[in-house]
Scaffold this active site. Structure first.
Site, short mmCIF file in Angstrom:
data_model
loop_
_atom_site.label_atom_id
_atom_site.label_comp_id
_atom_site.label_asym_id
_atom_site.label_seq_id
_atom_site.Cartn_x
_atom_site.Cartn_y
_atom_site.Cartn_z
N SER A 555 0.61 -1.49 -0.01
CA SER A 555 -0.10 0.08 -0.15
C SER A 555 0.87 1.74 0.12
CB SER A 555 -1.20 -0.37 0.84
OG SER A 555 -1.75 1.31 1.70
N ASP A 651 -10.07 -5.90 -3.55
CA ASP A 651 -9.46 -4.58 -2.95
C ASP A 651 -10.15 -3.66 -3.45
OD1 ASP A 651 -8.06 -2.31 -2.30
OD2 ASP A 651 -6.00 -3.61 -2.10
N HIS A 679 -7.83 -5.71 0.77
CA HIS A 679 -6.53 -4.72 1.11
C HIS A 679 -5.68 -5.70 1.87
CE1 HIS A 679 -4.70 -1.51 0.30
NE2 HIS A 679 -4.16 -1.23 2.22
#
Ligand SMILES: C[S@@+](CC[C@H](N)C(=O)[O-])C[C@H]1O[C@@H](n2cnc3c(N)ncnc32)[C@H](O)[C@@H]1O
Length: 714
Positions: A555, A651, A679
């Protein structure tokens, strides 16, 4: 003209060859030749270089051959084995003088073979650099044939392979047809070839000379080269157990090759070598008198409950790869009751080139790290797989029995050493950047499957981001219940202004997002660089010495990783065009990245390269949403360094991750791995396997590792 893969590989090979030559030269050793043995007891980094050189040389050869000659050569390999069988059977090596040479006529007399036949056979062997013909047409030893002369165990290894498994190989397909999908040890090609219903080891046990020859072959394999005992001695921290009362049980230890070497390398440890009765008694007879107080032999069937209780290590070398899962589970189940808290199971296995042998002799398989992990879980849930370490020639699978009271989050508190100890200190290193609003320790836990799967190739090091934040970010949303802030905070961010990361630190200058590069951006980049260097220095101090080769990010950490790679690329380009030398970002020449759920856009990490269209400034939170695919389709500033980009199909940020791939990455430079998740960092072996395969492909291409993808394809 762009270099062809042949030229590129040959250049890489040349680099490795120079390293190997330099090693010999700087250590006063003879240059390599076919006449003398080389690389005896070479250090691990030399072994790694040697392996890389071998893999590269194979590919240079295969490319130069082209597919037709490649196939033809493969199809004719049986001829070389038939030739070696002749050399073994007529004991040619021992009749060639150790020093000096002999005529074909004399050699024919001594061996009882017709001279014409002998000359033909010897010359084929010589093409494989076994024996040398002098300019006078006489025979002398090469380094390889001298080993066959000097080491009786080497001839036994020939005998075992050429008279037990070579005949069985031709029956493999017949056995598979007769016993489809069988994992039974007595429904193998070996059983068909020898017309027996006994499994391999029981067949040998019933014929002591065959058992002796097999034991000698295992001893010989351990003596040097890829399978040397040295790799096991150096591949595990035996010193920590080397105290009075320390006990290692070498289960299925044959004639004790490993235990004898380990006893010599330690001072106090005692070794109990267990094997089937005939092998165990042969081992006891061969044991040097000086080791009798520390090495003992015991007849024991490893399917029965382990009688030596509470040992520090139960060691299995090349045992479980001979057994299909059902039997391997039973072998491990038999040891579990004997284990005390903290006992280790140490398995030396995972030989990429041995999978065919397992199919031929045992209906079994060489397992991958994830396959091992599943096996350990099915044996006993409490067993904790600490990871695979890879000295050359094998992987050491390290499993422990934690105290019954230990909780999963103890792993979080463990020092880095659990996955990055001395054993993998030499491996190339990957620096791992956590997501926004988590920590290095949490990311290490999230990456546990990746860490294990990469253990043979890379040492993973986890860095803490520079900025503190009050709460876990969206990158850790699913983890809040597992890692409550009160216990696992404070959490951290790489960028101070992204919505998911509210910085605790006061911002330098105006709080409003800046449109142009400012002092705060320069400081933000320096903070990122400092945070990376801090983790790198800590790992150097912990003994890590492998090259820093890649970045792994999740991320926000992936965004930073991609941006650091892009900055590295810009500095490289600048070097090429102007010859100007700039320092490497965080001190390393980053080569590739693994970007897990990395969002577009990239962040400019250098005032001089700003503004680039579509890029963020380090302190700029960007009003509105990040770009989606197509927004920057014309962007010229694309990341070319190789990346593996991993997208969870569920996600919520998928379209932003897709934009990183589609609009900020140069076509053909990234591998996209899509998995069925949200995620998170992938954890299931099947998902991790794809990431690992893609990474190894990239790393192999860059010559960072030499392992074949096929190893992971089970
Ligand atoms: C591939 S060899 C490995 C020997 C030794 N660990 C080494 O690395 O040199 C497998 C060993 O397992 C032993 N073995 C096979 N079945 C066994 C059983 N049921 N109980 C104990 N040992 C067994 C064989 O006799 C043989 O020595």
């Amino acid at each position: 003209m762009a270099a062809s893969s042949l030229t590129r590989l040959a250049e890489q090979l040349l680099e490795k060859a120079k390293v190997l030559d330099a090693y010999n030269q700087s250590n006063g050793l003879d240059p390599v030749s076919f006449e003398r043995e080389s690389f005896v007891n070479a250090p691990l980094d030399v072994e790694d270089t040697r392996k890389a050189a071998i893999d590269l040389a194979q590919d240079v050869k295969r490319l130069a051959q082209g597919p037709r000659d490649l196939l033809f050569e493969s199809l004719n390999m049986f001829n070389d084995l038939a030739n070696l069988h002749f050399i073994y059977h007529y004991e040619i090596p021992k009749h060639v003088p150790s020093n000096g040479d002999i005529s074909y006529t004399e050699l024919a007399d001594l061996t009882g073979v017709a001279e014409v036949l002998l000359r033909r056979m010897a010359r084929v062997a010589m093409m494989n650099r076994i024996f040398i013909e002098t300019s006078e047409g006489r025979v002398r030893h090469s380094a390889a044939s001298r080993i066959l002369n000097n080491e009786p165990d080497a001839m036994d290894a020939c005998g075992f392979l050429l008279e037990e498994l070579f005949p069985a190989a031709s029956k493999m397909v017949d056995a598979m047809k007769k016993y489809p999908g069988s994992g039974e040890p007595n429904e193998t090609a070996f059983n068909l070839a020898f017309n027996t219903s006994r499994p391999f080891y029981l067949e040998l046990e019933a014929a002591p000379e065959r058992a002796r020859r097999f034991g000698a072959a295992m001893r010989w394999m351990s003596r040097g080269g890829r399978f040397s005992n040295d790799h096991i001695i150096r591949g595990f921290d035996w010193a920590q157990l080397d105290h009075k009362g320390g006990v290692v049980v070498d289960v299925g230890g044959g004639h004790g090759a490993v235990s004898i070497a380990l006893a010599r390398a330690t001072s106090n440890l005692r070794f109990v070598v267990q094997d089937l009765p005939v092998s165990a008694s042969q081992g006891a007879e061969l044991l040097p008198a000086t080791l009798r107080d520390r090495v003992s032999f015991m007849g024991h069937d490893f399917f029965k409950e382990q009688p030596v209780r509470g040992a520090d290590v139960y060691f299995y070398r090349y045992i479980l790869h001979n057994w299909s899962d059902k039997y391997a589970e039973n072998i491990l189940k038999a040891v579990v009751p004997a284990m005390k808290d903290g006992s280790r199971l140490l398995l030396c296995e995972f030989l990429p080139n041995m999978d065919m042998i397992q199919a031929i002799g045992w209906n079994s398989v060489e397992r991958t790290p994830s396959h091992w992990e599943e096996l350990f879980k099915s044996v006993e849930g409490r067993l904790e797989f600490l990871g695979a370490r890879t000295p050359p020639g094998c992987s050491l699978m390290d499993v422990t029995m934690p105290p019954a009271s230990s909780s999963p989050d103890q792993c979080l508190r463990q020092p880095e050493g659990a996955v990055s100890g001395a054993a993998n200190a030499h491996l190339p290193r990957l620096l791992c950047l956590h997501g926004g609003g988590t920590t290095a320790a949490i990311f290490r836990r999230q990456c546990r499957s990746l860490v294990r799967s990469f253990a043979p190739q890379f040492r993973l090091v986890f860095a803490d981001a520079p900025y503190l934040t009050d709460a876990p970010g969206t990158d850790a949303a699913a983890l809040v219940t597992v890692y409550p802030p009160a216990r696992y905070g404070p959490f951290r961010c790489w960028l101070r202004r992204l919505p998911e990361c509210v910085a605790q630190e006061a911002l330098v200058g105006d709080d409003a997002p800046a449109a142009v590069w400012g002092e705060a951006d320069t400081e933000a980049v320096a903070a990122i660089e400092r945070a990376m260097r801090k983790a790198m220095t800590a790992d150097d101090e912990a003994g890590g010495r492998g090259e820093w080769v890649g970045l792994v990010g999740f991320s926000q950490g992936a965004k930073i990783a991609a941006s650091v790679l892009f900055e590295t690329q810009l500095r490289r380009d600048a070097r090429v065009s102007s010859g100007e030398t700039k320092h490497h970002f965080a001190g390393a020449d980053w080569r590739f990245g693994i970007l897990l759920a990395g969002r577009a856009p990239l962040v400019s990490l250098n005032e001089l390269n700003s503004p680039l269209e579509g890029f963020e400034l380090p302190t700029n939170s960007r009003a509105g949403l990040p770009p989606v695919p197509g927004d920057y389709a014309r962007n010229q500033h694309r990341l070319r360094l190789p990346t593996v980009q991993v997208h969870g199909l569920a996600d919520p940020g998928l379209r932003f991750h897709s934009a990183l791939y589609a609009d900020f990455t140069a076509p053909g430079t990234a591998e996209l791995v899509e998995w069925d998740g949200d995620h998170r960092v992938a954890i299931r072996p099947k998902d991790v396997q794809y990431i690992v395969q893609a990474t190894l492909r990239a790393a192999t291409h860059l010559s960072l590792v030499g392992i074949l993808d096929s190893v992971y394809e089970h």
